[in-house]
Design a protein around this motif. Structure first.
Motif, PDB file in Angstrom:
ATOM      1  N   VAL A 255       0.850  -1.191   0.000  1.00 24.18           N
ATOM      2  CA  VAL A 255       0.000   0.000   0.000  1.00 24.18           C
ATOM      3  C   VAL A 255       0.884   1.239   0.000  1.00 24.18           C
ATOM      4  O   VAL A 255       1.908   1.291   0.703  1.00 24.18           O
ATOM      5  CB  VAL A 255      -0.932   0.042   1.237  1.00 24.18           C
ATOM      6  CG1 VAL A 255      -1.723   1.348   1.283  1.00 24.18           C
ATOM      7  CG2 VAL A 255      -1.880  -1.152   1.222  1.00 24.18           C
TER       8      VAL A 255
ATOM      9  N   ARG B  94      -1.710  -0.963  -3.984  1.00 22.88           N
ATOM     10  CA  ARG B  94      -2.948  -0.251  -3.674  1.00 22.88           C
ATOM     11  C   ARG B  94      -2.593   1.162  -3.196  1.00 22.88           C
ATOM     12  O   ARG B  94      -1.634   1.336  -2.438  1.00 22.88           O
ATOM     13  CB  ARG B  94      -3.741  -0.967  -2.580  1.00 22.88           C
ATOM     14  CG  ARG B  94      -4.030  -2.420  -2.874  1.00 22.88           C
ATOM     15  CD  ARG B  94      -4.920  -2.581  -4.068  1.00 22.88           C
ATOM     16  NE  ARG B  94      -5.186  -3.977  -4.341  1.00 22.88           N
ATOM     17  CZ  ARG B  94      -5.377  -4.481  -5.547  1.00 22.88           C
ATOM     18  NH1 ARG B  94      -5.324  -3.689  -6.607  1.00 22.88           N
ATOM     19  NH2 ARG B  94      -5.622  -5.755  -5.723  1.00 22.88           N
TER      20      ARG B  94
ATOM     21  N   VAL C 291      -5.981   1.343   5.782  1.00 26.39           N
ATOM     22  CA  VAL C 291      -4.817   0.747   5.120  1.00 26.39           C
ATOM     23  C   VAL C 291      -5.022  -0.752   4.952  1.00 26.39           C
ATOM     24  O   VAL C 291      -4.764  -1.324   3.878  1.00 26.39           O
ATOM     25  CB  VAL C 291      -3.524   1.026   5.924  1.00 26.39           C
ATOM     26  CG1 VAL C 291      -2.369   0.190   5.388  1.00 26.39           C
ATOM     27  CG2 VAL C 291      -3.167   2.507   5.878  1.00 26.39           C
TER      28      VAL C 291
ATOM     29  N   ALA D  99      -5.529  -2.688   1.323  1.00 24.40           N
ATOM     30  CA  ALA D  99      -4.605  -3.765   0.945  1.00 24.40           C
ATOM     31  C   ALA D  99      -5.347  -4.970   0.378  1.00 24.40           C
ATOM     32  O   ALA D  99      -4.809  -5.717  -0.447  1.00 24.40           O
ATOM     33  CB  ALA D  99      -3.764  -4.185   2.148  1.00 24.40           C
TER      34      ALA D  99
END
Length: 247
Positions: free
Chosen positions: A56, A83, A121, A125
């Motif tokens: 990420v 991502r 987060v 992901a």
């Protein structure tokens, strides 16, 4: 498999304000994430991402050398598995839409609490779209407006949106079969029903409850849909559904 699941999630933090950047990186590391690096501009972000291969990228949109949307496109061109979670002081409509069209999976404003940021987060992901409350409706509404005008796919293709779009993205961009390839496969009634609910923002358990199905059955239908459309994650499914006007 279990050993891989226990590995901390790898994260790159990109922000041009050193105090903010270092503070966020420290807080996320203390929360159990593996901060593989930080960057203060777009060029550095591209170099660090290539060297550390984060899962990420936590990205501020306003950098000194590159527009945020352009950096998102370049990061995804270099590694389509990354991502992007935008963390910005701006909640302006155009900033949000530019980021999502470029391929970001989520968008938070900097007023978010640490717990919200950590959860975002982890969700991003997995490919799940995440937005600060109030921004999700803006994005969904805009995609529906564009879909109604028949221009969402062309806008997305022109700006590099929906990376790894597969057969679905190619067919949408050309208004028909993807080049010389086959037409987009037809979905079953149940797959279409689930796709519509995904586009409204429901989670798999919520969809399962509404349709009186098990969560596993919902996941199986989603997986079949991903394979048929040659898409890769839930965020791309949402884009596809909205571009098709499914709601």
């Amino acid at each position: 498999m279990s050993g891989e699941a226990e590995q901390p999630l790898r994260l790159l933090v990109v922000d041009d304000h050193p105090i903010w950047r270092d503070g966020v990186a420290r807080d996320l590391a203390e929360a159990g994430l593996a901060v593989t690096g930080t960057a203060g501009d777009g060029a550095q972000a591209l170099r660090v991402a290539a060297a550390t291969r984060p899962q990420v990228v936590l990205l501020d949109l306003h950098l000194p050398d590159l527009p945020g949307a352009e950096l998102i496109r370049r990061l995804l061109q270099a590694d389509g598995s990354i991502r992007i979670l935008v963390l910005s002081a701006s909640g302006e409509r155009q900033d949000v839409l530019d980021a999502m069209t470029a391929g970001a999976t989520g968008y938070l404003v900097k007023s978010a609490r640490l717990s919200e940021l950590v959860a975002a987060v982890r969700a991003v992901a997995k490919g799940d779209p995440v937005f600060t409350p109030g921004l999700a409706g803006l994005v969904l509404g805009e995609y529906r407006r564009l879909a109604a005008g028949g221009s969402a796919a062309q806008d997305g293709a022109a700006q590099g949106g929906a990376p790894q779009g597969g057969a679905a993205g190619s067919a949408l961009a050309q208004g028909g079969p993807a080049g010389r390839g086959p037409a987009v496969p037809e979905l079953t009634t149940r797959e279409t029903e689930i796709l519509k609910l995904i586009a409204t923002g429901l989670t798999y358990p919520q969809i399962a409850e509404r349709l009186v199905l098990s969560p596993r059955t919902v996941q199986n239908h989603v997986q079949n849909t991903l394979v048929k459309l040659q898409l890769h994650n839930k965020a791309q499914l949402v884009r596809y559904a909205l571009e098709q006007g499914l709601e």
